[in-house]
Write an enzyme that holds these catalytic residues in place. Structure first.
Site, PDB file in Angstrom:
ATOM      1  N   ARG A  50      49.012  52.308  50.787  1.00  0.00           N
ATOM      2  CA  ARG A  50      48.191  51.122  51.004  1.00  0.00           C
ATOM      3  C   ARG A  50      47.410  50.843  49.733  1.00  0.00           C
ATOM      4  O   ARG A  50      46.317  51.366  49.539  1.00  0.00           O
ATOM      5  CB  ARG A  50      47.273  51.344  52.207  1.00  0.00           C
ATOM      6  CG  ARG A  50      48.064  51.337  53.512  1.00  0.00           C
ATOM      7  CD  ARG A  50      47.233  51.865  54.645  1.00  0.00           C
ATOM      8  NE  ARG A  50      46.899  53.273  54.422  1.00  0.00           N
ATOM      9  CZ  ARG A  50      46.134  54.009  55.230  1.00  0.00           C
ATOM     10  NH1 ARG A  50      45.626  53.480  56.310  1.00  0.00           N
ATOM     11  NH2 ARG A  50      45.901  55.263  54.947  1.00  0.00           N
ATOM     12  N   ASP A  52      45.171  49.152  46.778  1.00  0.00           N
ATOM     13  CA  ASP A  52      43.904  48.417  46.777  1.00  0.00           C
ATOM     14  C   ASP A  52      44.049  46.994  46.257  1.00  0.00           C
ATOM     15  O   ASP A  52      45.080  46.630  45.708  1.00  0.00           O
ATOM     16  CB  ASP A  52      42.915  49.145  45.858  1.00  0.00           C
ATOM     17  CG  ASP A  52      42.311  50.364  46.522  1.00  0.00           C
ATOM     18  OD1 ASP A  52      42.165  50.353  47.757  1.00  0.00           O
ATOM     19  OD2 ASP A  52      41.991  51.322  45.793  1.00  0.00           O
ATOM     20  N   ARG A 198      43.433  55.915  39.563  1.00  0.00           N
ATOM     21  CA  ARG A 198      42.493  55.168  38.715  1.00  0.00           C
ATOM     22  C   ARG A 198      41.383  56.083  38.191  1.00  0.00           C
ATOM     23  O   ARG A 198      40.909  55.908  37.061  1.00  0.00           O
ATOM     24  CB  ARG A 198      41.927  53.990  39.480  1.00  0.00           C
ATOM     25  CG  ARG A 198      42.969  52.889  39.706  1.00  0.00           C
ATOM     26  CD  ARG A 198      42.515  51.872  40.739  1.00  0.00           C
ATOM     27  NE  ARG A 198      41.230  51.322  40.379  1.00  0.00           N
ATOM     28  CZ  ARG A 198      40.461  50.603  41.219  1.00  0.00           C
ATOM     29  NH1 ARG A 198      40.896  50.365  42.458  1.00  0.00           N
ATOM     30  NH2 ARG A 198      39.317  50.124  40.829  1.00  0.00           N
TER      31      ARG A 198
END
Lengths: 245, 245
Positions: A50, A52, A198
């Protein structure tokens, strides 16, 4: 009922992420609405990951159940016709067993993070890469990245919103390569924590800029403390590359 | 007065082309306005090639005269700051001799034409490639392309608006390669006629689709008749790659 596996490419720029949101468009909603237009059936589309808001998919895997009889190729073509003008494309569609699950059957996920390392601002790839204007030492980033490979408690690299049962994960690969002005970070694992890629890229960028050493990366990891994180790299450069089953 | 050579990258999607137009934005106007904001001087920016509406630049060469003293690096940084948010970036800027001319001193130009050959619609590269859904035989395209290499009268591949003194040009290179779902056409010459690259790619696509043979390409060339053209490929896939001096 037939279960179809989908391979999905999407440009994440206009979306609030993969998952349905009340406050804006999502890739999941775009595909579910296209599927409803094609089949007349309300169905949930499940994905391997999923992503972002602003994160992209090169070959996200997903699945969809359809009660009416459909040939896989015809379903793919019809979904693509209905998805326009959203920047979402079904690259492949095939029948799978009823117990195949895009998320729960997935045993490996890989991402690519794209940095464009140059003085000049971005043109074609605005929103599709992280623009870092100061020179990055990609070799130093690669060496430091190896400190994160293996079985670790990744609490430092996990968002406060992470829903994973455990922060302990095995990172199979974290490689940094330079290709001209591009610095690419490629990573693979069975699964990742929320914001893990990230967060890791944000720390590696500090290494690339000469502000952190490889030992600082190890210290951040071992601290198991989100406060020790350097920064989260922006979503722009992150691409879900592949899922394996 | 100092003459600066610029290397310019631009996404052609929002522009009416390189050259200033009364009816819409152009790359030339964007750079000239940025230069005026930086220097306070009205100056014309000359380019190696005047690309059409929707055509892109990876490393267009141009020049600009500035009366006030400026360091090349500072001028580049200031132009980039003023160009935002237009998708135009100055990649390099250096002082050149007063008689160096981006257009008239240029002795070689190269272009790349990008085709994405797949069923699924485009996402990231909408407006940045020609989407051809039916399978293309890139090898047949490459073989046929060699019929156009060399010294020829390219009247068939020249737009009605072409301002070139002669339709006789030497085409140095026209190569077609497949890279996965991408079919890339790379071409180089001292100079090209208006619409020549897009016209050649349009005919090669007919070969790739099996509708034309290599002999049909030769026949179209030898007819020296614009009516014999198959079609112009859309501007979306065309990139000005490099100019040599």
């Amino acid at each position: 009922m037939t279960r179809f596996a989908l391979t999905v490419e999407y440009d994440g720029r206009p979306f609030m992420g993969w998952q349905r949101q009340r406050h804006g468009p999502s890739v999941q909603q775009a595909i579910e609405e296209a599927a409803f237009a094609v089949t007349g059936e309300v169905a949930t589309v499940h994905a391997a990951g999923r992503t972002d808001a602003g994160v992209h998919g090169l070959a996200m895997r997903a699945h969809l159940d359809v009660a009416k009889p459909f040939a896989a190729f015809r379903l793919m073509e019809a979904l693509n016709a209905r998805l326009r003008p959203a920047p979402v494309a079904i690259l492949a569609c095939n029948e799978v067993a009823d117990d195949w699950h895009a998320r729960f059957s997935c045993v490996g996920r890989s991402y690519e993070y794209r940095i464009i390392n140059r003085r000049a601002p971005l043109t074609f790839e605005r929103g599709l890469a992280w623009h870092v204007a100061r020179p990055l030492d990609a070799e130093a980033m690669h060496v430091a990245a190896q400190r994160l490979v293996g079985l670790h408690d990744f609490t430092t690299f996990r968002s406060a919103h992470c829903q994973s049962a455990s922060p302990v994960k095995t990172l199979d690969r974290l490689a940094v390569v330079r290709d001209g002005e591009r610095v690419l970070v490629r990573t693979a694992a069975r699964s990742f924590l929320h914001h893990q890629v990230r967060s890791m890229v944000g720390c590696l960028a500090q290494v690339g800029l000469g502000r952190w050493s490889a030992d600082d990366v190890t210290a951040a990891l071992e601290a198991r403390d989100r406060q020790r994180l350097a920064l989260n790299a922006p979503p722009d450069g992150l691409f879900f590359v592949a899922a394996s089953y």
